[in-house]
Design a protein around this motif. Structure first.
Motif, short mmCIF file in Angstrom:
data_model
loop_
_atom_site.label_atom_id
_atom_site.label_comp_id
_atom_site.label_asym_id
_atom_site.label_seq_id
_atom_site.Cartn_x
_atom_site.Cartn_y
_atom_site.Cartn_z
N LEU A 73 0.90 -1.28 0.11
CA LEU A 73 -0.04 0.06 0.07
C LEU A 73 0.83 1.48 0.02
N VAL A 74 1.95 1.27 0.76
CA VAL A 74 2.83 2.43 0.83
C VAL A 74 3.38 2.68 -0.54
N GLU A 75 4.17 1.73 -0.73
CA GLU A 75 4.99 1.82 -2.19
C GLU A 75 3.93 2.09 -3.47
N GLY A 76 2.73 1.56 -3.40
CA GLY A 76 1.86 1.94 -4.30
C GLY A 76 1.12 3.07 -4.25
N GLY A 77 1.60 4.15 -3.18
CA GLY A 77 1.19 5.56 -3.25
C GLY A 77 -0.60 5.59 -2.78
N TYR A 78 -0.70 4.70 -1.76
CA TYR A 78 -2.10 4.78 -1.33
C TYR A 78 -2.04 5.64 -0.07
N CYS A 79 -3.04 6.20 0.37
CA CYS A 79 -2.88 7.17 1.69
C CYS A 79 -3.31 6.44 2.84
N VAL A 80 -2.29 6.02 3.56
CA VAL A 80 -2.44 5.43 4.86
C VAL A 80 -2.12 6.28 6.01
N VAL A 81 -3.33 6.56 6.50
CA VAL A 81 -3.32 7.75 7.72
C VAL A 81 -3.00 7.03 8.96
N GLY A 82 -2.99 5.87 9.19
CA GLY A 82 -2.66 5.54 10.56
C GLY A 82 -2.54 3.91 10.27
N VAL A 83 -1.69 3.43 11.46
CA VAL A 83 -1.45 1.82 11.47
C VAL A 83 -1.84 1.72 13.15
N VAL A 84 -2.71 0.59 13.20
CA VAL A 84 -2.81 0.12 14.48
C VAL A 84 -2.10 -1.52 14.68
N THR A 85 -1.27 -1.58 15.71
CA THR A 85 -0.66 -2.83 15.88
C THR A 85 -0.64 -3.06 17.49
N MET A 86 -0.24 -4.25 17.86
CA MET A 86 -0.20 -4.69 19.30
C MET A 86 0.80 -3.92 19.95
N PRO A 87 0.53 -3.73 21.18
CA PRO A 87 1.73 -3.02 22.19
C PRO A 87 2.95 -3.75 22.10
N ASP A 88 3.96 -3.16 22.44
CA ASP A 88 5.26 -3.79 22.45
C ASP A 88 5.08 -4.87 23.33
N LYS A 89 6.19 -5.83 22.92
CA LYS A 89 6.23 -7.08 23.82
C LYS A 89 7.30 -7.06 24.65
#
Length: 325
Positions: A24-40
């Motif tokens: 998505l990023v390299e394809g030029g799409y507009c990623v406004v945020g990323v949700v992921t797990m808390p640091d382990k």
């Protein structure tokens, strides 16, 4: 609407999800945020924190990262609303509450590593290989409350070779899945969200009973040598390289040593031995009796040691009077 102004929120945690985010990023799409797990917590006393692969990629590319402990936390939900995402994409993440997956105007879709409705659950790749399937694939579908049951958008099929293990299938599906995520987004853009979808129930047949893909635990990975050779062979490769099938070597005096098995070879040879009996030349070959033949162990890992070939293992271990338990 085009890909530059379609606001996408991405959710994922492991390497499998990174490939889709990268596409998505390299394809030029507009990623406004990323949700992921808390640091382990990592290290002997949990004093070090390790970021998820998705967070590492997102941070390296200047993307905003959210790491909620609870996905239903009102503060987190408010943060999501402020991002004004048009579309949410989920790849290898947690189950979302309704308030989250219903939020975007174009909905939330998930990439699942199976040909749904087959293998709903946490470990679809492992179970497809364990069951000896000749084919698997990836599916994108819109989320709804019941897990992995939403309407299918797109699917891609992938063959499974007899020599594949869960790791090789994982890597293949990761790449094909990333391409499917991009194709799904493009289809949503082209139709302004009104894409044609398929109910999963319409894909079920009486000749192909549905199998689930439950989470795998340590007890799940124990090898039962009383099974047919083919079934044990598939079981080993379906758990390789992680979490890995395991057995125990039982010595004549009752001592036990845990042994992970990563790779094996089938030997179709009738015998009168008990399942789990060991046949070895003490130097190169380590064969274990099954219900109807033998499995020659090729790559193993004794408890507390590194992964090694069978001949390396036999070089330091006498198993001539042992059996597998």
């Amino acid at each position: 609407m085009d890909k530059q102004n379609l606001r996408i929120l991405f959710m994922g945690t492991p390497d499998f999800a990174v490939a889709s985010l990268k596409a998505l990023v390299e394809g030029g799409y507009c990623v406004v945020g990323v949700v992921t797990m808390p640091d382990k917590p990592m290290g002997r006393h949990g004093s070090m924190l390790q970021a998820s692969p998705v967070k590492q990629y997102a941070a390296a590319h200047g993307l905003r990262v959210l790491q909620p402990e609870r996905l239903s936390d009102p503060a987190f939900v408010d943060e999501l609303r402020k991002l004004r995402a048009d579309l949410q994409i989920v790849v290898a993440f947690r189950m979302l509450p309704r308030v989250v997956w219903e939020m975007p105007r174009l909905g939330t879709f998930n990439l699942h590593a199976s040909l749904l409705p087959q293998y709903r659950g946490a470990a679809p790749i492992n179970w497809a290989v364990i069951h000896g399937d000749k084919e698997t694939g990836v599916t994108t579908f819109f989320l709804r409350h019941e897990i992995d049951t939403g309407r299918i958008i797109l699917q891609r099929r992938v063959p499974i070779a007899e020599t594949d293990d869960a790791g090789t299938v994982h890597d293949r599906l990761m790449a094909i899945g990333a391409a499917l995520v991009v194709e799904t987004v493009d289809r949503i853009i082209d139709h302004d969200g009104h894409v044609e979808t398929t109910e999963q129930e319409s894909l079920t047949t009486d000749t192909a009973p549905l199998r689930d893909a439950p989470k795998i635990f340590r007890d799940t990975c124990h090898i039962e040598w009383c099974q047919p050779t083919e079934r044990v062979y598939n079981f080993i490769r379906g758990l390789a390289p992680y979490p890995a099938a395991w057995t125990e070597i039982l010595s004549a005096d009752g001592r036990r040593m845990a042994l992970k098995v990563f790779r094996s070879e089938r030997i179709a040879e009738p015998h009168a031995l008990s399942p789990g009996a060991i046949r070895t030349d003490g130097r190169r070959h380590l064969d274990v009796a099954t219900e109807d033949g033998f499995l020659r162990l090729l790559d193993v890992q004794p408890a507390g040691k590194r992964r090694m070939t069978a001949d390396q293992f036999l070089n330091g271990t006498d198993v001539s009077a042992c059996c597998m338990a």
